[in-house]
Design an enzyme around this catalytic site. Structure first.
Site, mmCIF file in Angstrom:
data_model
loop_
_atom_site.group_PDB
_atom_site.id
_atom_site.type_symbol
_atom_site.label_atom_id
_atom_site.label_comp_id
_atom_site.label_asym_id
_atom_site.label_seq_id
_atom_site.Cartn_x
_atom_site.Cartn_y
_atom_site.Cartn_z
ATOM 1 C CG HIS A 81 30.527 -3.194 -20.865
ATOM 2 N ND1 HIS A 81 31.174 -2.840 -21.638
ATOM 3 C CD2 HIS A 81 29.982 -2.600 -19.717
ATOM 4 C CE1 HIS A 81 31.145 -1.822 -21.371
ATOM 5 N NE2 HIS A 81 30.608 -1.189 -20.465
ATOM 6 C CG ASP A 83 29.533 -3.572 -25.401
ATOM 7 O OD1 ASP A 83 29.524 -4.107 -24.082
ATOM 8 O OD2 ASP A 83 29.010 -2.499 -25.610
ATOM 9 C CG ASP A 111 33.345 1.831 -19.717
ATOM 10 O OD1 ASP A 111 32.630 0.044 -19.306
ATOM 11 O OD2 ASP A 111 32.517 2.395 -20.340
ATOM 12 C CD GLU A 144 26.936 -1.575 -20.277
ATOM 13 O OE1 GLU A 144 26.568 -0.474 -19.323
ATOM 14 O OE2 GLU A 144 27.716 -0.708 -20.756
HETATM 15 ZN ZN LIG Z 1 31.048 -0.215 -18.885
#
Ligand SMILES: [Zn+2]
Length: 380
Positions: A81, A83, A111, A144
């Site tokens: 993802h 974002d 992340d 996400e």
């Molecule tokens: Zn994540």
């Protein structure tokens, strides 16, 4: 098999470039444009879908497709993802002893840009070295962190793959998460009968007290076993302090990767409520809301085996297991694409102390490369 060397410097600079672009959930347009450019530079025609329009974001998911040169190979779907959680805009990367951090004012964005950067590097290696590979689909999603909006609003007909890899988990590369709970909310409304609380309470049926009896009769709550939870999270009822309440609503959150186990748990809970209510003249109505599908692939599934074999060949410590978190993988599984989560090394996520070891990032890219080689092996 000759060993293909990933370009560690290029991977690091790709990662830094990706996290330097603002991409809060719902406003990933700059990141999407950058990724579309990067795919184009690899000779892959990018596609941005309309998921953003459907969920009120500024852009859609970014897709790319690499036609395989090995017929019959397992078709792969690599997903990560775009974002990142706030504070995310204005990330400045600091490197210390082989580990990347932010400057402490934002999250790092590992992340999930660690996943995106690893996939881009692996795909570039595959194309540059003209390696044998099956079809590869890449998909970088929006939103996400705010409920997997990108996947929930994507057109599942666009998926052309047999197995999926969601590059979005902490831990060292080699860690495969093949189970994550399906989540449901069960709303149990206990119905009784109103009466004046002072004048004739015996003519009423107190729904709150019936709900209390039902809750008291639950054999357990909280963590029921390693992979199963049940939590009574909301309760409401009553009309006024002088009326016997005729209704009490209880919302129970239940999670388990095993759908049959979850179904049994739901039925047992409903039965306990019905027994408690009906014993004293009440009734119960039940509404079940699906919150998220589960991930539940056994270790013999091709998605797990390819990743495990590739990791073992790379001498990574291989593990399979359960994660309590819900990610895009859950919704991809719900759409019919068997998807597991792979660890990319992201660490202390959702904090300004987030970190990413370069060794892990490099290994994540090697792993994607290894899985792709493994999927083509024996078919070439
Ligand atoms: Zn994540």
């Amino acid at each position: 098999m000759e060993t293909i060397i990933i370009n560690e410097e290029r991977l690091k600079s790709t990662f830094i470039e990706l996290v330097s672009v603002p991409c809060p959930s719902g406003d990933e347009k700059e990141e999407a444009a950058l990724l579309a450019e990067k795919l184009k530079a690899l000779g892959i025609e990018p596609q941005i879908d309309d998921a953003g329009e459907k969920c009120g974001g500024t852009t859609g998911n970014v897709w790319g497709f690499v036609k395989g040169n090995v017929p019959g190979a397992v078709r792969l779907f690599y997903e990560a993802h775009m974002d990142s959680v706030a504070p995310t805009t204005g990330t400045k990367v600091v490197e210390k002893d082989g580990v990347l951090y932010s400057d402490g004012t934002t999250t790092l964005g590992g992340d999930d840009k660690s996943g995106i950067a690893a996939v881009l590097e692996a795909v570039q290696c595959i194309l540059e070295n003209d390696l044998p590979h099956g079809d590869i689909q890449v998909c970088f999603t929006i939103g996400e962190e705010t409920g997997s909006n990108g996947v929930r609003f994507m057109d599942k007909e666009m998926i052309q793959a047999d197995v999926g890899y969601c590059m979005d988990c902490g831990g060292h590369p080699g860690a495969i998460f093949n189970a994550s709970p399906k989540a449901i909310n069960v709303k149990l409304t206990v119905h009784g009968k109103t009466a004046h609380a002072g004048l004739e309470p015996e003519k009423g049926i107190n729904a709150i007290m019936l709900a209390a009896e039902a809750l008291h009769a639950l054999p357990a709550y909280g963590r029921l076993d390693e992979q199963t939870t049940l939590s009574v999270d909301m309760i409401g009822g009553g009309l006024a302090s002088n009326i016997v309440p005729d209704a009490c609503e209880v919302i129970v959150d239940m999670r388990c990767p095993d759908e049959a186990r979850l179904e049994r748990l739901k039925n047992e809970t409903v039965a306990i409520f019905c027994n408690a209510a009906e014993a004293k003249g009440g009734t119960v109505t039940v509404e079940v809301k699906d919150v998220a599908p589960g991930v539940n692939l056994n270790t013999e599934h091709a998605a797990v085996k390819l990743a495990a074999t590739a990791a073992a060949k790379l001498n990574f410590p291989v593990s399979t297991g359960f994660t309590g978190g819900c990610s895009d993988a859950n919704f991809l599984c719900g759409m019919g694409l068997p998807t597991v989560l792979l660890a990319t090394g992201m660490d202390k996520i959702h904090t300004t102390e987030e970190r990413l070891a370069l060794d892990d990032l490099n290994n994540a890219a090697r792993w994607v490369l290894g899985i792709t080689e493994e999927a083509a092996a024996g078919k070439a």
